[in-house]
Structures are given as structure tokens and as C-alpha cells.
Design a protein around this motif. Structure first.
Motif, PDB file in Angstrom:
ATOM      1  N   VAL A 157      73.609  16.867 -12.630  1.00 40.14           N
ATOM      2  CA  VAL A 157      74.451  16.547 -13.863  1.00 40.14           C
ATOM      3  C   VAL A 157      75.787  15.926 -13.442  1.00 40.14           C
ATOM      4  O   VAL A 157      76.392  16.408 -12.625  1.00 40.14           O
ATOM      5  N   THR A 158      76.090  14.990 -14.273  1.00 41.97           N
ATOM      6  CA  THR A 158      77.548  14.656 -14.098  1.00 41.97           C
ATOM      7  C   THR A 158      78.316  14.387 -15.519  1.00 41.97           C
ATOM      8  O   THR A 158      77.523  14.130 -16.548  1.00 41.97           O
ATOM      9  N   ILE A 159      79.643  14.587 -15.543  1.00 43.55           N
ATOM     10  CA  ILE A 159      80.367  14.278 -16.910  1.00 43.55           C
ATOM     11  C   ILE A 159      81.286  13.244 -16.410  1.00 43.55           C
ATOM     12  O   ILE A 159      82.046  13.103 -15.561  1.00 43.55           O
ATOM     13  N   GLY A 160      81.180  12.451 -17.392  1.00 43.32           N
ATOM     14  CA  GLY A 160      82.191  11.307 -17.097  1.00 43.32           C
ATOM     15  C   GLY A 160      81.736   9.820 -17.861  1.00 43.32           C
ATOM     16  O   GLY A 160      80.553  10.071 -18.740  1.00 43.32           O
ATOM     17  N   ASP A 161      82.301   8.834 -17.455  1.00 37.64           N
ATOM     18  CA  ASP A 161      82.017   7.684 -18.452  1.00 37.64           C
ATOM     19  C   ASP A 161      80.948   6.696 -17.932  1.00 37.64           C
ATOM     20  O   ASP A 161      80.265   7.472 -16.898  1.00 37.64           O
ATOM     21  N   LYS A 162      80.669   5.571 -18.310  1.00 40.76           N
ATOM     22  CA  LYS A 162      79.115   5.045 -18.225  1.00 40.76           C
ATOM     23  C   LYS A 162      78.949   4.676 -16.646  1.00 40.76           C
ATOM     24  O   LYS A 162      77.887   4.656 -16.238  1.00 40.76           O
ATOM     25  N   ASP A 163      80.089   4.400 -15.942  1.00 40.64           N
ATOM     26  CA  ASP A 163      80.181   4.123 -14.341  1.00 40.64           C
ATOM     27  C   ASP A 163      79.606   5.475 -13.629  1.00 40.64           C
ATOM     28  O   ASP A 163      78.838   5.141 -12.741  1.00 40.64           O
ATOM     29  N   LYS A 199      78.131  12.412 -21.426  1.00 39.88           N
ATOM     30  CA  LYS A 199      79.450  11.312 -21.663  1.00 39.88           C
ATOM     31  C   LYS A 199      80.474  11.682 -22.250  1.00 39.88           C
ATOM     32  O   LYS A 199      80.678  12.398 -23.354  1.00 39.88           O
ATOM     33  N   THR A 200      81.357  11.153 -21.675  1.00 37.74           N
ATOM     34  CA  THR A 200      82.780  10.919 -22.102  1.00 37.74           C
ATOM     35  C   THR A 200      83.614   9.994 -21.512  1.00 37.74           C
ATOM     36  O   THR A 200      83.538   9.909 -20.376  1.00 37.74           O
ATOM     37  N   ASP A 201      84.416   9.233 -22.231  1.00 38.91           N
ATOM     38  CA  ASP A 201      85.348   8.535 -21.637  1.00 38.91           C
ATOM     39  C   ASP A 201      86.791   9.069 -20.994  1.00 38.91           C
ATOM     40  O   ASP A 201      87.498   8.427 -20.406  1.00 38.91           O
TER      41      ASP A 201
END
Ligand code: FAD
Ligand code: AMP
Lengths: 249, 308
Positions: free
Chosen positions: A61-67, A87-89
Motif C-alpha cells: 500500500v502507498t499513500i500519495g499522489d498519482k505518481d 490517494k491524496t495530493d
């Protein structure tokens, strides 16, 4: 047993970063990004446990933007079963990351969570411990050896004076140190397969976790640069300088 | 403002890293040291002698014997209620314990503080020390780990704090210590040494490390290493200096057969005087060295040991 491995996308370990001229942060545009090395070690460890028949499923799992999707694909290439993208920017700090991960743990019910000991960009060294606290699980940080048996895990930890071995009941959180293992180079077929695997997306808001931080960055500075000194010709000159010029011996 | 410093110790002695944390704490307010251990009266007494410490809280119970984070956390969290700051040194003990406390206090921890700007603003390194971030915290309570090399050690004498007994929290019992393999050495502790001699991959083998050790012994120095030397099994893990190992800042750091990767520099570039011995004149270590010697270490290191 299910293993959950939280992974982070970071500026590659071999990039030398530059502080922005307006002192608002570090220039991370157009520099190489990679899976955090400690997370890579965590994924490798989870896969080894699965290959030994000690785990049935490994989820990253990762938490972050689309990249961050690229990061999940690199983790999937280790042969991981599933990937989840929260997802979060916004760039979250460890407490918010740990809160989001705790929600996911409630949902997925893994028996073991393996995080990296430290993200090499922010150098926090907090998330795994915070997650363990929020779940009220035991933790084994800075692991250099992990042995899973039935319902417990035994972990050797790298501590300041040497090594320490702890044993604890599952579920637990383990954080990886450098010498836990040497990550594999994913094989081409696995890289190809990883490209096609579906990634489950979850909006961070749907987990009910606030992305606000109580820490405000006021400025970011370059550290004082050290000037290169002189070259000495031989040991006699070196000793002379250390005695009479630097006065340190 | 009131500051709670969590003492690190082995039930008989207070670790020197705690003395650096106390110095940082003094910049913030009135310092109370929490000693949680088992049979640890001598530690509480030592903490009370440290200059600038106002009070010592001493909680002694069998389940605090091994510094297990799960056992210490409830005690620290409940004690923290009456303090504005909770602090440990950024050692493996502090790094293991404090985020657990921080999460339960619902506070964002600031790791590796190198400077106190004001009551709510702190500087700490990020990106392996390639950037220094100044952050302001709006948390009511602040939780900080302290980079020991950035603060002097507090004097171990001159204080006369009261020692107050604190009731222990209930045992948690989820974690058992199986054993410890601690490096035994007569040399000074790496984190607190005045002089450090470090060897890298260039040293070539565990046997060859005797060359490094002989020089260290001549100088009364601690022995350190690069990650490559540790990974290759030349020396134990806890010798590693760097971003993900120990951060040191001795008066003299001698890097031998170490190329100077950013991760290594992150752990030693604040040393007062740096010496590099490397046969590659382009090795990046020379960019931070006050004195560089381009030579084969197998020739010059024994020569140096002999000449001292
Ligand atoms: C996530 C991550 C974390 C890391 N953390 C750390 C860390 O905490 N600490 C750390 O040190 N590294 C760390 N590293 C590793 C770091 O990037 C380098 O790989 C490592 O520091 C290299 O060690 P070295 O200088 O001993 O080896 P090398 O880079 O191989 O250098 C060996 C040097 O020895 C010299 N040499 C060889 N023979 C001789 C001789 N006979 N006489 C004189 N000189 C000789 C060579 O010229 C060369 O410069 C980390 C890396 C990553 C990715
Ligand atoms: N954005 C993120 N998404 C998923 N996992 C993360 C994230 N940030 C940190 N982690 C995990 O927490 C570990 C320690 O990070 P840190 O506390 O930031 O040093 C990392 O190695 C990851 O395993």
C-alpha cells in the motif's frame, strides 16, 4: 497469514538534492524517484515469508499522489499479490500516514505489517512505531532477522550497542533495517505482470483521515558547506598538522 | 514551560546521550527526568546530580528492566499529561519509543532536532542532512527527539534535584526479550568519543581491520565503519556511521578507505576535524576533509600508528 507492506515513493538515494533558492523546500521536480530502499527490503522480506509458506498473501500500500502508482508497480514486480493506492495530493507526515494505515489494517486484517525503518527523504523514523501504537500492537523496529512461527514473531534488532532479540505475539508491526535481506532484482516476466495487475484505489477522505498537519515548514536551508582542506604529502606532515595546527592529538 | 526527558540507561548507569538531550531540554524550560527501570536507583541518583535538572521521577518495576517500548509507553503517556514537552535523545532507544508515545498523545513528532529556534520552532535535518528544515509546531504538547551531536552533554555533577517515586503502570506483557548480543569493547562509545577512526570497504577484510583498531588504540579512539564495511562483515552493525547508522561529531574523525557517499557524510560531516586517507585522489571524501592523504592505507596507517 496476510502481510501488509506500506511503501513510499522517495527521491532516489543517489540523487544529491538541492534546496530551492526561495528556501521553501527541496527541488524534487525532474529528479529520479524510487521505492524507498527500506521499503524495498520490507517487500522482499514479506515475499520470502510467503515463499517459505508462512504467508498466503502479500499486499503493498502507498499513500500519495498519482505518481506513486509507479512505486506500487515496482513493488508488485517482486511478485506481490495486491496493491492498494490511498490517494491524496497532500504530502502527509507520519502521524496521518499511520492513521490511514490503521484504518486499512482494520479493513484488511493482516497479521503482520512490515514497514521500512525510515524514509530516506524525510528521515522521520516514526511511521511503523506510530501505527503499532494506534493499533495497540507490539512492534519490532530496525529488524535484521525475522522468524515467524505459528502465532508469534521473533525479531533480531539493530540497536546502538549491538543486537537484541525480541519475541512477540502476532499481530505485530516490524520495521526493516538495512541488513534484513538483500532485495532481489525483479525478473522481466514479473515486471510485465506487474504492469497489468489492477491497483485498488481508495480516496484518503473515504478513510476519514484528516490530511492537515500541525507542523508548518517555515523555511528550508542548505547546511553550512564544509570547505575542502589541504592534501598532505605524508604521515609526518599529517601528524604535524594534527598536533600543531588542528591541535586534536 | 516544563520538559520531560526520558532517561536512557542500563539500570546501573545513565547513558551519555541523555545528557545531550537534557541540554536541549534546558533551552525549553524546567527539566524533569523520568527514570523507568528495574533496580535502577543508581540511575535516578545520577540523573539528580546532572546540572540543570530540577526533578527526577523514578519508577521502578520488573517490567521496565529491558527498556521495552510497549511497557514504557503507558507510563510516559500518563506522565506526559503535566508537561509541555516530551524529549528523548535520537538513539535507537529514543527512536523506538518516542513515536509510540507521540501517536498516543496525538502529536506530530519532530525527529532529530539540531536547534531550538523558539518555544515552538525547531530545526532538523532531512534528506541525509542535505537540507535543514525549520518547522513550527502548533501541537499543545511537543514531542522531540534530539540529535545528540548538536548539543553539548550536560555536566554530570552540580545538580541537586529531588527524586520522587512514581507508581509503575501495569505490565503489558506482549513482548519478551530473548537476548542481547552487545559489542564488548574497551574503547570509548562511538556516540560520545572525542576521536573516531573509521574504516571502509578499502580495508578489505575483517582481519585487516586490525590496522584500523591499532591506530584507534594509539589515539584512544572509537572505531567506526561505513555501511559497505559492515555489510561485508568486517565489523559489527553498530559500528556503522551515517544517515541510517550513527551520527557522530568528534573532534577528530579519520576516514580510511571510505569513498564518502552522501549517506556516510550525513553521519560525520559535523566533526570538528576530518582526515581522509584514500588511494583515489578523486574520492568525494576529500571534499569534506581538512587533511587529505592520497596513499595506500596498508602502507600509511601502520606507519602512522608507529609514529604516534
Ligand atoms: C538507504 C541507504 C542507506 C545507507 N546508509 C549508509 C550509512 O548509514 N552509512 C554508510 O557509510 N553508508 C550508507 N549507505 C551506503 C553508501 O551509499 C555507500 O555505498 C557506502 O558508504 C560506501 O562505503 P565505502 O566508502 O566503504 O565503500 P566504497 O564506496 O566502495 O569506497 C571504498 C574506498 O576505499 C578506497 N580504497 C580501496 N583500497 C584502498 C587502499 N588500499 N588504500 C586506500 N584507499 C583504498 C577506494 O578508493 C574507495 O574510495 C547507504 C545506502 C543506502 C542506499
Ligand atoms: N506515504 C507513505 N505511504 C505508505 N507507507 C509509508 C508512507 N510514508 C512512510 N511509509 C512507511 O513508513 C516507513 C517509515 O517512514 P518514516 O516514518 O517516514 O521514516 C516507510 O519505510 C514506509 O514503510
Amino acid at each position: 497469514m496476510k502481510i501488509l507492506v506500506p511503501v513510499k515513493r522517495v527521491v532516489d538515494a543517489y540523487v544529491s538534492v538541492r534546496v530551492k533558492s526561495d528556501n521553501t523546500g527541496v527541488d524534487t521536480d525532474n529528479v529520479k524517484k524510487s521505492l524507498n530502499p527500506f521499503c524495498e527490503i520490507a517487500v522482499e522480506e514479506a515475499m520470502r515469508l510467503k515463499e517459505k509458506g508462512l504467508a498466503d498473501e502479500v499486499i503493498v500500500v502507498t499513500i500519495g499522489d498519482k505518481d506513486c502508482e509507479t512505486t506500487l508497480r515496482s513493488a508488485l514486480a517482486f511478485g506481490v499479490d495486491r496493491a492498494i493506492h490511498i490517494k491524496t495530493d497532500n504530502v502527509l507526515r507520519p502521524l496521518a500516514i499511520a492513521k490511514a494505515l490503521a484504518k486499512l489494517v482494520e479493513k484488511e486484517a493482516p497479521q503482520l505489517v512490515i514497514t521500512g525503518k525510515q524514509s530516506i527523504d524525510a528521515d522521520n523514523n516514526q511511521t511503523g512505531q506510530m501505527l503499532a501504537a494506534l493499533l495497540n500492537w507490539p512492534q519490532a523496529t530496525f529488524a535484521s532477522e525475522v522468524t515467524v512461527e505459528a502465532d508469534k514473531v521473533t525479531v533480531t534488532r539493530e540497536i546502538d550497542g549491538g543486537l537484541e532479540t525480541l519475541t512477540m505475539a502476532l499481530p505485530a508491526v516490524v520495521t526493516s533495517d538495512l541488513r534484513l535481506n538483500e532485495p532481489r532484482y525483479p525478473k522481466l516476466p514479473n515486471i510485465m505482470k506487474a504492469k497489468k495487475k489492477p491497483i485498488e484505489a481508495i480516496e484518503i477522505a473515504d478513510l476519514g483521515v484528516s490530511t492537515a498537519s500541525t507542523l508548518a515548514v517555515q523555511r528550508v536551508d542548505e547546511p553550512a558547506e564544509r570547505q575542502a582542506g589541504i592534501k598532505v604529502a605524508d604521515i609526518n606532515e599529517l601528524i604535524e598538522k594534527l598536533k600543531n595546527e588542528a591541535r586534536v592529538i | 514551560m516544563s520538559v520531560l526527558v526520558i532517561a536512557e540507561h542500563d539500570n546501573s548507569e545513565l547513558k551519555s546521550a541523555t545528557l545531550n538531550a537534557i541540554t536541549a531540554a534546558k533551552e525549553l524550560g524546567d527539566v524533569t527526568v523520568l527514570v523507568a527501570g528495574s533496580g535502577s536507583q543508581s540511575v535516578a541518583d545520577a540523573a539528580a546530580q546532572v546540572a540543570g535538572v530540577s526533578a527526577v521521577l523514578h519508577s521502578d518495576a520488573a517490567h521496565y528492566e529491558n527498556g521495552i517500548a510497549e511497557e514504557l509507553t503507558p507510563l510516559v503517556v500518563s506522565t506526559a499529561a503535566s508537561f509541555d514537552y516530551v524529549i528523548t535523545a535520537a538513539t535507537t532507544f529514543g527512536k523506538n519509543l518516542l513515536p509510540r508515545v507521540s501517536a498516543l498523545l496525538d502529536v506530530e513528532q519532530i525527529s532529530d532536532v539540531t536547534s531550538v529556534v523558539s518555544a515552538d520552532t525547531f530545526v532538523h535535518p532531512v534528506y541525509a542532512g542535505n537540507a535543514l528544515e525549520t518547522v513550527q509546531s502548533s501541537d499543545a504538547k511537543k514531542v522531540l527527539t534530539i540529535r545528540t551531536t548538536a548539543f553539548e552533554a550536560a555536566e554530570t555533577t552540580g545538580g541537586s534535584a529531588s527524586v520522587e517515586a512514581l507508581a509503575a503502570s501495569d505490565a503489558v506483557g506482549t513482548v519478551t526479550l530473548v537476548g542481547r548480543e552487545l559489542t564488548v569493547s574497551n574503547r570509548p562509545e562511538l556516540g560520545a568519543a572525542e576521536v573516531i577512526v573509521s574504516g571502509g570497504r578499502g580495508v578489505g577484510s575483517a582481519e585487516n581491520f586490525a590496522i584500523i583498531e591499532a591506530l584507534a588504540d594509539k589515539l584512544g579512539a572509537a572505531v567506526g565503519a561505513s555501511r559497505a564495511a559492515v555489510d561485508a562483515g568486517y565489523v559489527p552493525n553498530d559500528y556503522q556511521v551515517g544517515q541510517t547508522g550513527k551520527v557522530v561529531a568528534p573532534s577528530l574523525y579519520i576516514a580510511i578507505g571510505i569513498s564518502g557517499a552522501i549517506q556516510h557524510l550525513a553521519g560525520m560531516k559535523d566533526s570538528k576535524v576530518i582526515v581522509a586517507i584514500n588511494k583515489d585522489e578523486d574520492a568525494p571524501i576529500f571534499q569534506v576533509a581538512d587533511y587529505g592523504l592520497v596513499a595506500d592505507l596498508f602502507d600509511v596507517v601502520p606507519e602512522m600508528t608507529g609514529a604516534l
